[in-house]
Structures are given as C-alpha cells and as structure tokens.
Design a protein around this motif. Structure first.
Motif, PDB file in Angstrom:
ATOM      1  N   ASN A 191       0.866  -1.181   0.000  1.00 53.89           N
ATOM      2  CA  ASN A 191       0.000   0.000   0.000  1.00 53.89           C
ATOM      3  C   ASN A 191       0.902   1.230   0.000  1.00 53.89           C
ATOM      4  O   ASN A 191       1.699   1.413   0.929  1.00 53.89           O
ATOM      5  N   TRP A 192       0.796   2.046  -1.047  1.00 56.74           N
ATOM      6  CA  TRP A 192       1.666   3.215  -1.107  1.00 56.74           C
ATOM      7  C   TRP A 192       0.963   4.413  -1.741  1.00 56.74           C
ATOM      8  O   TRP A 192      -0.073   4.279  -2.399  1.00 56.74           O
ATOM      9  N   MET A 193       1.559   5.567  -1.522  1.00 55.57           N
ATOM     10  CA  MET A 193       1.033   6.812  -2.074  1.00 55.57           C
ATOM     11  C   MET A 193       2.202   7.711  -2.488  1.00 55.57           C
ATOM     12  O   MET A 193       3.193   7.817  -1.771  1.00 55.57           O
ATOM     13  N   ILE A 194       2.096   8.301  -3.676  1.00 55.02           N
ATOM     14  CA  ILE A 194       3.091   9.268  -4.145  1.00 55.02           C
ATOM     15  C   ILE A 194       2.384  10.606  -4.326  1.00 55.02           C
ATOM     16  O   ILE A 194       1.407  10.700  -5.071  1.00 55.02           O
ATOM     17  N   TYR A 195       2.878  11.626  -3.658  1.00 50.20           N
ATOM     18  CA  TYR A 195       2.249  12.941  -3.684  1.00 50.20           C
ATOM     19  C   TYR A 195       3.068  13.917  -4.531  1.00 50.20           C
ATOM     20  O   TYR A 195       4.251  14.128  -4.274  1.00 50.20           O
ATOM     21  N   ASP A 196       2.439  14.479  -5.546  1.00 55.84           N
ATOM     22  CA  ASP A 196       3.056  15.510  -6.386  1.00 55.84           C
ATOM     23  C   ASP A 196       2.652  16.868  -5.822  1.00 55.84           C
ATOM     24  O   ASP A 196       1.545  17.346  -6.062  1.00 55.84           O
ATOM     25  N   GLU A 197       3.554  17.464  -5.043  1.00 59.26           N
ATOM     26  CA  GLU A 197       3.234  18.718  -4.359  1.00 59.26           C
ATOM     27  C   GLU A 197       3.111  19.878  -5.338  1.00 59.26           C
ATOM     28  O   GLU A 197       2.357  20.823  -5.097  1.00 59.26           O
ATOM     29  N   THR A 198       3.816  19.829  -6.448  1.00 62.09           N
ATOM     30  CA  THR A 198       3.781  20.914  -7.429  1.00 62.09           C
ATOM     31  C   THR A 198       2.399  21.062  -8.042  1.00 62.09           C
ATOM     32  O   THR A 198       1.876  22.167  -8.184  1.00 62.09           O
ATOM     33  N   HIS A 199       1.791  19.937  -8.426  1.00 69.24           N
ATOM     34  CA  HIS A 199       0.510  19.964  -9.135  1.00 69.24           C
ATOM     35  C   HIS A 199      -0.664  19.518  -8.278  1.00 69.24           C
ATOM     36  O   HIS A 199      -1.774  19.345  -8.785  1.00 69.24           O
ATOM     37  N   GLN A 200      -0.425  19.302  -6.964  1.00 68.95           N
ATOM     38  CA  GLN A 200      -1.491  18.962  -6.014  1.00 68.95           C
ATOM     39  C   GLN A 200      -2.296  17.741  -6.453  1.00 68.95           C
ATOM     40  O   GLN A 200      -3.526  17.756  -6.531  1.00 68.95           O
ATOM     41  N   GLU A 201      -1.580  16.647  -6.741  1.00 69.02           N
ATOM     42  CA  GLU A 201      -2.245  15.401  -7.074  1.00 69.02           C
ATOM     43  C   GLU A 201      -1.382  14.232  -6.588  1.00 69.02           C
ATOM     44  O   GLU A 201      -0.182  14.391  -6.371  1.00 69.02           O
ATOM     45  N   TYR A 202      -2.019  13.089  -6.385  1.00 66.28           N
ATOM     46  CA  TYR A 202      -1.259  11.966  -5.874  1.00 66.28           C
ATOM     47  C   TYR A 202      -1.755  10.656  -6.469  1.00 66.28           C
ATOM     48  O   TYR A 202      -2.915  10.524  -6.869  1.00 66.28           O
ATOM     49  N   ALA A 203      -0.828   9.706  -6.554  1.00 64.20           N
ATOM     50  CA  ALA A 203      -1.135   8.355  -7.006  1.00 64.20           C
ATOM     51  C   ALA A 203      -1.306   7.478  -5.771  1.00 64.20           C
ATOM     52  O   ALA A 203      -0.453   7.479  -4.888  1.00 64.20           O
ATOM     53  N   VAL A 204      -2.408   6.748  -5.715  1.00 58.76           N
ATOM     54  CA  VAL A 204      -2.709   5.885  -4.573  1.00 58.76           C
ATOM     55  C   VAL A 204      -2.792   4.443  -5.060  1.00 58.76           C
ATOM     56  O   VAL A 204      -3.498   4.142  -6.026  1.00 58.76           O
ATOM     57  N   TRP A 223      -3.319   1.228  -9.424  1.00 59.36           N
ATOM     58  CA  TRP A 223      -3.176   2.543  -8.801  1.00 59.36           C
ATOM     59  C   TRP A 223      -4.183   3.513  -9.410  1.00 59.36           C
ATOM     60  O   TRP A 223      -4.636   3.323 -10.546  1.00 59.36           O
ATOM     61  N   VAL A 224      -4.543   4.546  -8.670  1.00 58.85           N
ATOM     62  CA  VAL A 224      -5.489   5.559  -9.145  1.00 58.85           C
ATOM     63  C   VAL A 224      -4.886   6.944  -8.938  1.00 58.85           C
ATOM     64  O   VAL A 224      -4.071   7.160  -8.037  1.00 58.85           O
ATOM     65  N   LEU A 225      -5.288   7.876  -9.771  1.00 57.76           N
ATOM     66  CA  LEU A 225      -4.819   9.256  -9.686  1.00 57.76           C
ATOM     67  C   LEU A 225      -5.900  10.108  -9.038  1.00 57.76           C
ATOM     68  O   LEU A 225      -7.053  10.092  -9.472  1.00 57.76           O
ATOM     69  N   VAL A 226      -5.519  10.852  -7.994  1.00 55.13           N
ATOM     70  CA  VAL A 226      -6.467  11.692  -7.253  1.00 55.13           C
ATOM     71  C   VAL A 226      -5.908  13.102  -7.197  1.00 55.13           C
ATOM     72  O   VAL A 226      -4.706  13.293  -6.979  1.00 55.13           O
ATOM     73  N   THR A 227      -6.763  14.103  -7.394  1.00 52.43           N
ATOM     74  CA  THR A 227      -6.326  15.492  -7.333  1.00 52.43           C
ATOM     75  C   THR A 227      -6.669  16.091  -5.977  1.00 52.43           C
ATOM     76  O   THR A 227      -7.623  15.673  -5.316  1.00 52.43           O
ATOM     77  N   GLY A 228      -5.885  17.088  -5.560  1.00 48.58           N
ATOM     78  CA  GLY A 228      -6.093  17.745  -4.273  1.00 48.58           C
ATOM     79  C   GLY A 228      -5.082  17.265  -3.255  1.00 48.58           C
ATOM     80  O   GLY A 228      -4.758  16.072  -3.205  1.00 48.58           O
ATOM     81  N   GLY A 229      -4.572  18.190  -2.437  1.00 47.97           N
ATOM     82  CA  GLY A 229      -3.494  17.838  -1.532  1.00 47.97           C
ATOM     83  C   GLY A 229      -3.869  17.724  -0.073  1.00 47.97           C
ATOM     84  O   GLY A 229      -2.984  17.650   0.779  1.00 47.97           O
ATOM     85  N   GLU A 230      -5.161  17.728   0.256  1.00 50.05           N
ATOM     86  CA  GLU A 230      -5.552  17.744   1.662  1.00 50.05           C
ATOM     87  C   GLU A 230      -5.113  16.477   2.394  1.00 50.05           C
ATOM     88  O   GLU A 230      -4.547  16.533   3.479  1.00 50.05           O
ATOM     89  N   LEU A 231      -5.369  15.310   1.788  1.00 52.49           N
ATOM     90  CA  LEU A 231      -5.039  14.050   2.445  1.00 52.49           C
ATOM     91  C   LEU A 231      -3.539  13.922   2.669  1.00 52.49           C
ATOM     92  O   LEU A 231      -3.086  13.579   3.758  1.00 52.49           O
TER      93      LEU A 231
END
Length: 258
Positions: free
Chosen positions: A175-188, A195-203
């Motif tokens: 179980n992993w997550m990669i967070y792209d801080e520049t574009h506020q999106e992450y791969a879960v 894996w899925v692509l999610v936008t927004g940096g709150e989590l």
C-alpha cells in the motif's frame, strides 16, 4: 480570423481542445487554430477565443485517432509533450497531428524534425522523459504510522502518471502513495490492485510527517552508518551535487532530519 481554444492545463483538457481544433480545421475547413491554457493567456489581436467543453470522451477519441493513424511511438511522444510546462505545447501537438496528414506515411511523423512543431514535440517529450528517468532513481518512500508507504516529490513537469506505473509494478503487494506537491495530485495504490490518480493535496498534507517509529529508527541507523564510513578529507560537495542536485534532496528520506 485565428481561433484559439482555451482549456485547463492537464491532459484531458488539452486533448479536448485538440479534439475541437481538429474538427474545426479538418472537418469544418476553418483557418488557423491554436490552444491556450487558462491563467496564462496573452491576448492576441484578431483572434477569437473559445472555451472548451472538456470531457473524457473527447480525450479518448483523440487518443484513438493518434494510435490508429500515428502509432504507439508517436502517441508516447505526444503524451509526454502534453505533460510539459510549456505554454505552447498545445499548438505543437495539434501542429504535429496536422502535419502527419501531409506525409505519405503518418506513422513516421516523428522523423520529420524539419517541421517546427514536430521538432518542438520531440524536445518537450525528451525533456519530460529525462525528468521521469531521474525521479525513478531519486524517489524515496517512508513508512507512515498506518503502515502505508508515502513519498512526496516536486517535479517540474506533470510526470506522476509516468512515474506511478513503475512503482505499481515494483511494489505491487504494498500500500503506497506518491504525492506531487507541485501539481497537487497523488497516485494511490492498494496492495494487489491498480493505482489511481487523485487530485487535491488535503489528504497528503495530513499524512506527511507522521512516520512510524520503525521508520525513524531506520533513519537514525542510516545517518549513523553514513557518518561512520565518511572520510572527512575526501568530502567533495561539488561532485556530490553533480550526481545528486540539492533540488532532489529535500524530499529524500536519507537527507531528512531524524
């Protein structure tokens, strides 16, 4: 009058704009068309600006068109160019697709580097590909309190969708997550699934920094190990930065304080 299609600076928005511009030129016989992104438009004289109705259906239609007529290699080059930060990448992608209609074998379009738009797509794709290659080497994961492997990075281009498949294949049972801080999106990625692509940096913002005790112990051991084997007289910061620039280090667990 030149027609400018305005869209969001992300793949679905860009391909939707390409869809509308392609129909205007090829189907309706319109004149010159261009693509610009919201938030970075420099107004031009004698141009008509049109907001694009973005949709996954339009984007998928463009992808099928490219794969069917230009082939996989050209699709890869165009996709990587779409991930770049260049404000004129939309014009280059559209121009390359239109140029492919003018040559005998459209699948050899990327060989026609004498065309300015094809050359630009090639350069943008190479730039994005180089950054993807570097992040595959420098990206690091740390274990969070809940057991999830977490990584944060700040790429110049929107390369998360190129980086994530590598780790989905390498760590398919994690179980992993990669967070792209520049574009506020992450791969879960959930263990054993896609894996899925999610936008927004709150989590990611809530999770970052909450590492497990085991992770912190291993970091401390790593720092002690590197300090113990280092030879003070042979330290060469200039050479080190040539192999590993400071820009990458701030998100690498090896350089984070314990």
């Amino acid at each position: 009058m030149k027609k400018i299609y305005v869209c969001r600076d992300e793949v679905t928005g860009l391909l939707s704009a390409v869809y509308d511009a392609w129909r205007a030129v090829v189907v309706d016989g319109a004149g010159e068309c261009g693509i610009r992104f919201r938030g970075c438009i420099e107004q031009e004289l004698f141009c008509e600006y049109t907001e694009v109705a973005e949709s996954e259906k339009k984007a998928a239609a463009v992808e099928r068109l490219i794969l069917r007529n230009l082939g996989w290699y050209a699709y890869k080059m165009l996709y990587q160019a779409a991930l770049s930060t260049d404000a004129l990448k939309g014009d280059a992608i559209l121009g390359t697709m239109l140029e492919a209609r003018e040559i005998p074998d459209s699948r050899r379009i990327m060989d026609h580097l004498g065309n300015a738009q094809v050359e630009k797509v090639f350069e943008l794709s190479r730039n994005v590909g180089d950054e993807v290659h570097r992040w595959l080497q420098f990206l690091r994961f740390g274990e969070l309190e809940n057991g999830i492997m977490f990584s944060k990075f700040e790429p110049k281009n929107r390369v998360l969708t190129c980086v994530a498949p590598h780790f989905a294949d390498r760590f398919c049972l994690e179980n992993w997550m990669i967070y792209d801080e520049t574009h506020q999106e992450y791969a879960v990625h959930e263990a054993g699934k896609q894996w899925v692509l999610v936008t927004g940096g709150e989590l990611a913002g809530e999770l970052a920094g909450r590492f497990s005790d085991r992770e912190l112990v291993f970091r401390e051991l790593w720092h002690k190990f590197t300090d113990s084997i280092a030879i003070e007289e042979r330290k060469n910061p200039g050479c080190q930065m040539g192999h590993l620039p400071l820009w990458y280090r701030k998100n690498m667990v090896e350089f984070m304080p314990v």
